[in-house]
Design an enzyme around this catalytic site. Structure first.
Site, mmCIF file in Angstrom:
data_model
loop_
_atom_site.group_PDB
_atom_site.id
_atom_site.type_symbol
_atom_site.label_atom_id
_atom_site.label_comp_id
_atom_site.label_asym_id
_atom_site.label_seq_id
_atom_site.Cartn_x
_atom_site.Cartn_y
_atom_site.Cartn_z
ATOM 1 C CG HIS A 153 28.019 18.362 28.600
ATOM 2 N ND1 HIS A 153 29.067 17.781 29.284
ATOM 3 C CD2 HIS A 153 28.348 19.672 28.433
ATOM 4 C CE1 HIS A 153 29.985 18.701 29.537
ATOM 5 N NE2 HIS A 153 29.586 19.853 29.017
ATOM 6 C CB CYS A 195 27.326 11.524 29.882
ATOM 7 S SG CYS A 195 28.861 12.195 30.554
#
Length: 435
Positions: A153, A195
């Site tokens: 992430h 991301c």
């Protein structure tokens, strides 16, 4: 040792013999070797795809001739024997795919997978990891090529780690610059899946230090998960990652260039905008120079989807998994359990958003400014020291960003607070009060 004419151009003038060139030994350039670091920065069954990606990457490098002593693997290692794993000891990265877990080195696992240890491994800081994990580090030199693959992430200017805080862009790029200054590599290639992954290199990575990096997304968008497995009830891979690995699986590592792989991955990763940074001259190199040069026969992929079509934004993964579990629940008790988990997830997201709103309102004491800060998602990071301190304080005081992935979706608010020059002490004081 071979002999090269160094002074032969002057030989005749000084009466040297015609075979003078054979009298001047000059060492050939030392042959370089490959080194690699593979790291998954998450834990838990819902994040299955990250460690599956890393295991698949290991199989590629190992198959292509890079020995284990020059591959460092960092991952939590909590999947293979997880209670939710229907095939104990096996991890796959493609629907009906082969096991990619077998043989994977367990260099750094669980609490040893941290940003500090990752940077120590990169720099070859053996003392820094003494007594930690395998103690293996990258001991590359000026003739060696290094390949780094990270998946997890992320948020603006940061990527997550299972423990010990976030990895910040400035710390990563500073380490890469130091490695270049200390001749720790010939060339280095970095593939990054997360991301907002572009924000780790954009306007940060120089183009003259022999490093080429590609990212799954630009600095303002999500990366995508893919291959939802209804048996395991989780996603098996990430779109950018499976695209580069499945390309390496079927192409010749001695012919395909980094440029060709980048263009394919960019086309196939059609939900986000794959980016490239650094030294563009490196793109002309064959992928084997970084992923191993032994040209094994192409891998035959199972007949599922050669291009994944079920990709969803990474932040939506927890809800997608819960919805699948709800759809496939076989008893009312199981259904009620999943509904309770779904309610908790939605309540958590609401709570995080409300806390961030309260922090901004208190820190600015200006309703109009607060509203702008909360809705503006697209500012670049320039006040890096402020942002880094704000992220770390939020992580320590409000939500552990490695455990509460949805909190990462609100880090743009901290970017905006710093870019609006809201004093850092007001921001941290608001966090202390609200959290």
């Amino acid at each position: 040792m071979r002999y090269i004419v160094m002074l032969a151009l002057f030989g005749a003038a000084f009466g040297f013999p015609a075979d003078f060139e054979e009298a001047i030994p000059v060492a050939e350039p030392e042959p370089g070797v490959n080194w690699a670091v593979l790291i998954a920065g998450s834990t838990g069954w819902g994040n299955y795809r990250h460690q599956a990606d890393v295991c698949h990457a290991y199989q590629i490098l190992h198959r292509n001739g890079i020995p284990d002593e020059r591959i460092v693997v960092m991952m939590a290692d909590d999947l293979a024997h997880n209670i939710r794993n229907p095939t104990k000891g096996i991890i796959i990265n493609h629907p009906d795919g082969k096991d990619v877990y077998h043989g994977v080195p367990k260099d750094y696992t669980r609490f040893d997978v941290t940003a500090k240890n990752f940077l120590r491994v990169l720099k070859g800081d053996r003392e820094g990891v003494a007594g930690i994990g395998s103690g293996k580090v990258i001991e590359s030199g000026p003739h060696d090529n290094v390949f780094v693959y990270y998946t997890d992430h992320g948020a603006p200017g940061i990527v997550a780690m299972p423990h010990g805080g976030m990895l910040h862009a400035d710390d990563l790029v500073t380490t890469l610059k130091e490695m270049h200054q200390e001749s720790k590599f010939n060339k280095l290639v970095f593939y990054l899946e997360s991301c907002e992954s572009g924000s780790m290199f954009d306007k940060m990575l120089p183009d003259n230090i022999n490093i080429f990096a590609t990212t799954a997304a630009n600095g303002k968008e999500s990366s995508y998960a893919c291959y939802m497995d209804k048996t395991r009830k989780t996603f098996l891979g990430d779109l950018y990652s499976v695209n580069w690995m499945e390309d390496t699986d079927v192409e010749s590592v001695q012919k395909e260039t980094l440029q060709q792989q980048f263009e394919k991955v960019k086309m196939l990763t059609n939900r986000s905008h794959v980016q490239e940074y650094g030294d563009m001259n490196i793109k002309n190199d064959i992928i084997g120079q970084y992923q191993g040069t032994i040209n094994y026969p192409s891998v035959t992929l199972p007949p599922y989807r050669q291009v994944p079509h079920d990709a969803i934004p990474s932040p939506d993964v927890p809800l997608a998994i819960l919805n699948l579990r709800l759809e496939t629940a076989e008893t009312d008790e199981e259904r009620q359990t999943v509904l309770a988990e779904l309610k908790d997830e939605l309540n958590l997201r609401t709570s995080i958003a409300q806390k961030m709103k309260d922090i901004v309102t208190m820190a600015t004491d200006d309703a109009e400014q607060a509203e702008d800060i909360l809705v503006n998602h697209h500012r670049d990071i320039t006040a890096r020291a402020c942002y880094k301190a704000a992220v770390n304080h939020f992580h320590d005081t409000c939500y552990d960003l490695s455990q509460y992935e949805h909190a990462l979706r609100h880090m743009y608010t901290l970017v905006n607070l710093c870019e609006e020059q809201v004093p850092l002490d007001r921001v941290t004081a608001a966090m202390d009060s609200v959290c």
